[in-house]
Enzyme design. Structure first.
Site, PDB file in Angstrom:
ATOM      1  N   ASP A  73      45.186  30.152  38.361  1.00 57.91           N
ATOM      2  CA  ASP A  73      44.721  29.147  39.315  1.00 57.91           C
ATOM      3  C   ASP A  73      43.962  28.067  38.559  1.00 57.91           C
ATOM      4  OD1 ASP A  73      41.581  29.865  39.764  1.00 57.91           O
ATOM      5  OD2 ASP A  73      42.738  31.721  39.640  1.00 57.91           O
ATOM      6  N   ASP A 162      39.500  29.447  49.898  1.00 58.27           N
ATOM      7  CA  ASP A 162      38.532  29.888  48.891  1.00 58.27           C
ATOM      8  C   ASP A 162      37.160  29.882  49.549  1.00 58.27           C
ATOM      9  OD1 ASP A 162      36.807  30.224  46.772  1.00 58.27           O
ATOM     10  OD2 ASP A 162      37.581  28.560  45.576  1.00 58.27           O
ATOM     11  N   GLU A 164      33.468  31.483  49.158  1.00 63.24           N
ATOM     12  CA  GLU A 164      32.623  32.175  48.182  1.00 63.24           C
ATOM     13  C   GLU A 164      31.260  31.521  48.123  1.00 63.24           C
ATOM     14  OE1 GLU A 164      33.287  31.055  43.969  1.00 63.24           O
ATOM     15  OE2 GLU A 164      35.246  30.314  44.648  1.00 63.24           O
TER      16      GLU A 164
END
Length: 274
Positions: A73, A162, A164
């Protein structure tokens, strides 16, 4: 013998009180330039940015490669990526950061997203969530409108959320666990309504436990991409009995964070096809 002018004692008392008040006020003022310099610029976040700081170290997986497919990624800080080199090293799938919040698009997205596709990789796009800036639905729409869509061509993976640590402030973006779950659901439901696919969830178990209360309700529909920089994947977030992808290092060969897909290449194709 010292001479005390009238009112001098009161002035000294007031001065001392003012110093005390100013000292207390300093604790509540905005960050100094030196402190502010440690906070990254908006838009610069990327997958796993907080993992090393909060959750672990780089490691090498002990899982055998026979049933694992290597991936990578990338984000804007990698610039133009040498995709042919990665392909030759065994990388067969890739995710590229497309967006963050509703204020940022990756200036290298075309080279990274199309470049991986052009060398033969199965590719996808991811969105770095900032739940403190706009709603989940608003960010999902922004993501789809700026590269996060999906097409059934056998080489495009569903978009990834994503979610986080907040690199710009409070780890949980100032939200309670229930508010965070609601925000994530808003994003996921909107993404599905726009694309017909369930988004992948990228997270770390420790963050998920802290900021969602280890919520298990997304596991039945959404593939898990877990971040853990160690020799094994460790405990998974609640509800998931297995991971689909595992980000195992932030310093892989050539460029980017490196990942394992939990299956052979035909399973990567299966996820791409839905």
């Amino acid at each position: 013998m010292p001479v005390h002018r009238p009112g001098s004692t009161r002035r000294h008392t007031l001065t001392a009180l003012l110093v005390t008040l100013l000292s207390a006020l300093a604790l509540t003022l905005p960050l100094s330039p030196a402190d502010a310099a440690t906070t990254p610029a908006r838009g610069s976040a990327y997958m796993g940015m907080g993992v090393l700081a909060h959750d672990g170290r780089d490691g090498s997986p002990t899982t055998g490669d026979a049933t694992q497919t290597e991936g990578v990624d990338v984000a804007s800080y990698q610039g133009n990526v040498a995709w042919s080199t990665l392909w030759s090293s065994g990388v067969k799938w890739a995710y590229t950061k497309a967006t963050e919040g509703t204020y940022y698009t990756n200036p290298y997205f075309a080279q990274q997203y199309n470049g991986s596709y052009n060398v033969g990789m199965i590719r996808g796009a991811y969105h770095f969530a900032t739940p403190d800036t706009t709603s989940g639905a608003t960010q999902a729409n922004y993501f789809v409108d700026h590269g996060g869509g999906w097409s059934k061509d056998g080489k495009t993976l569903p978009g990834a959320l994503d979610i986080e640590w907040n690199p710009y402030g409070d780890a949980c973006y100032g939200k309670s666990a229930s508010a965070m779950v609601s925000w994530i659901a808003d994003f996921l439901n909107t993404y599905r309504s726009r694309t017909g696919r369930d988004a992948v969830i990228y997270t770390a178990t420790s963050w998920w436990t802290q900021c969602t209360g280890n919520y298990s309700g997304f596991a039945s529909s959404h593939p898990l991409w877990v971040a853990r920089y160690a020799s094994d994947v460790g405990t998974l977030p609640a509800g998931w009995s297995y991971y689909t992808m595992w980000q195992y290092t932030s310093s892989g060969p050539t460029v980017g964070d490196h990942d394992k897909f939990n299956g052979a290449l035909d399973r990567v194709v299966a996820l791409a096809n839905g």
